[in-house]
Write a protein that holds these residues in place. Structure first.
Motif, short mmCIF file in Angstrom:
data_model
loop_
_atom_site.label_atom_id
_atom_site.label_comp_id
_atom_site.label_asym_id
_atom_site.label_seq_id
_atom_site.Cartn_x
_atom_site.Cartn_y
_atom_site.Cartn_z
N SER A 194 -5.39 8.52 -3.81
CA SER A 194 -5.12 7.30 -3.05
C SER A 194 -4.00 7.54 -2.04
N PHE A 195 -2.96 8.25 -2.46
CA PHE A 195 -1.85 8.56 -1.55
C PHE A 195 -2.31 9.49 -0.43
N VAL A 196 -3.01 10.55 -0.78
CA VAL A 196 -3.42 11.56 0.18
C VAL A 196 -4.40 10.99 1.20
N SER A 197 -5.31 10.14 0.76
CA SER A 197 -6.33 9.62 1.67
C SER A 197 -5.75 8.75 2.77
N ASN A 198 -4.58 8.22 2.57
CA ASN A 198 -3.98 7.34 3.57
C ASN A 198 -2.99 8.06 4.49
N GLN B 117 2.07 9.43 6.76
CA GLN B 117 2.80 8.36 7.42
C GLN B 117 2.74 7.08 6.59
N ALA B 118 1.56 6.77 6.07
CA ALA B 118 1.43 5.57 5.24
C ALA B 118 2.25 5.71 3.97
N LEU B 119 2.32 6.91 3.43
CA LEU B 119 3.12 7.14 2.23
C LEU B 119 4.60 6.93 2.52
N LEU B 120 5.08 7.45 3.65
CA LEU B 120 6.49 7.25 4.02
C LEU B 120 6.79 5.77 4.27
N LEU B 121 5.88 5.09 4.96
CA LEU B 121 6.06 3.66 5.18
C LEU B 121 6.08 2.91 3.85
N GLY C 252 9.31 3.35 2.12
CA GLY C 252 10.28 2.48 2.78
C GLY C 252 10.12 1.03 2.36
N VAL C 253 8.88 0.57 2.27
CA VAL C 253 8.61 -0.81 1.83
C VAL C 253 9.09 -1.01 0.40
N ALA C 254 8.81 -0.03 -0.46
CA ALA C 254 9.23 -0.14 -1.86
C ALA C 254 10.75 -0.19 -1.97
N ILE C 255 11.44 0.63 -1.20
CA ILE C 255 12.91 0.65 -1.24
C ILE C 255 13.47 -0.66 -0.70
N VAL C 256 12.94 -1.13 0.42
CA VAL C 256 13.43 -2.39 1.00
C VAL C 256 13.16 -3.56 0.04
N THR C 257 11.98 -3.57 -0.58
CA THR C 257 11.66 -4.63 -1.54
C THR C 257 12.63 -4.61 -2.71
N LEU C 258 12.90 -3.43 -3.23
CA LEU C 258 13.83 -3.30 -4.35
C LEU C 258 15.23 -3.74 -3.95
N GLY D 262 -1.52 -2.28 6.97
CA GLY D 262 -0.36 -2.89 6.33
C GLY D 262 -0.64 -3.25 4.88
N PHE D 263 -1.85 -3.75 4.61
CA PHE D 263 -2.21 -4.08 3.23
C PHE D 263 -2.27 -2.81 2.39
N THR D 264 -2.83 -1.74 2.95
CA THR D 264 -2.86 -0.45 2.25
C THR D 264 -1.46 0.05 1.98
N CYS D 265 -0.58 -0.11 2.95
CA CYS D 265 0.81 0.29 2.79
C CYS D 265 1.46 -0.51 1.66
N GLY D 266 1.18 -1.80 1.60
CA GLY D 266 1.70 -2.64 0.51
C GLY D 266 1.16 -2.22 -0.84
N CYS D 267 -0.12 -1.86 -0.90
CA CYS D 267 -0.72 -1.37 -2.16
C CYS D 267 -0.03 -0.10 -2.62
N ILE D 268 0.18 0.83 -1.70
CA ILE D 268 0.84 2.08 -2.07
C ILE D 268 2.28 1.82 -2.49
N ALA D 269 2.95 0.86 -1.82
CA ALA D 269 4.32 0.52 -2.20
C ALA D 269 4.38 -0.02 -3.63
N VAL D 270 3.42 -0.86 -4.00
CA VAL D 270 3.38 -1.38 -5.37
C VAL D 270 3.12 -0.23 -6.34
N LEU D 271 2.23 0.69 -5.98
CA LEU D 271 1.98 1.86 -6.83
C LEU D 271 3.23 2.71 -6.99
#
Length: 188
Positions: free
Chosen positions: A9-13, A16-20, A23-29, A81-90
């Motif tokens: 799931s991480f690799v397919s996106n 850049q999406a993983l880095l974003l 970042g989303v996970a860190i900002v959310t936390l 953006g939704f995919t980025c949010g999914c990866i952030a939750v993961l």
């Protein structure tokens, strides 16, 4: 979901999406621990997805040096953006599981149940004692279902589990979010 499925799931996106997403996970936390610490847990169900959309839109605008991600290319921006949010939750769940396992090793206890990736989305809506059971039921039950069957399954599973103070509109939004999240995770 196995570790290989998470990794794919991480690799397919793309990186850049993983880095974003990180970042989303860190900002959310950080927001959860500082500025927004007095808000109910329900807010943090949708926050990674909202931040993911914003981060992805800004990233695409900077990468293309245009306003297209905000105007004509909104569908791609929302999807990314939704995919980025999914990866952030993961990422958040993986870090939480790692911290829990490290805590179990240092304290000598092994009673911590593995958290499902759906569990953070249900916080604030499902009682704490039923959270792991409901999240696991959603993850296990949606495997093999089509995209059309997942929303009905999610609704049937969540309706008896949500807290009584949850409104019908919140339940509908939660079911839609969890259904879309499960569709992304299972690749239906």
């Amino acid at each position: 979901m196995s570790a290989i499925q998470y990794l794919s799931s991480f690799v397919s996106n793309g990186w850049q999406a993983l880095l974003l997403a990180v970042g989303v996970a860190i900002v959310t936390l950080l927001l959860k621990k500082t500025v927004l610490k007095n808000l109910p847990g329900k807010v943090f169900t949708f926050l990674p997805f909202a931040l993911g959309i914003v981060f992805f839109a800004v990233y695409r605008a900077l990468a293309t040096l245009s306003w297209e991600p905000f105007t004509t290319d909104i569908a791609t921006t929302l999807n990314g953006g939704f995919t980025c949010g999914c990866i952030a939750v993961l990422c958040f769940v993986a870090c939480r599981q790692l911290a829990q396992k490290v805590g179990d090793r240092t304290s000598g206890s092994a009673n911590g149940a593995d958290l499902s990736p759906v569990a953070p989305l249900l916080e604030g809506y499902v009682a704490e004692e039923n959270l792991a059971q409901t999240a696991n039921a959603l993850m296990e039950g949606c495997s093999g279902l089509s995209d059309e069957e997942i929303p009905q399954f999610v609704r049937e599973t969540l309706t008896p589990a949500v807290l009584p103070e949850t409104t019908e509109a919140e339940l509908l939004a939660l079911c839609a979010l969890v259904g879309a999240y499960l569709s992304q995770l299972t690749g239906s």
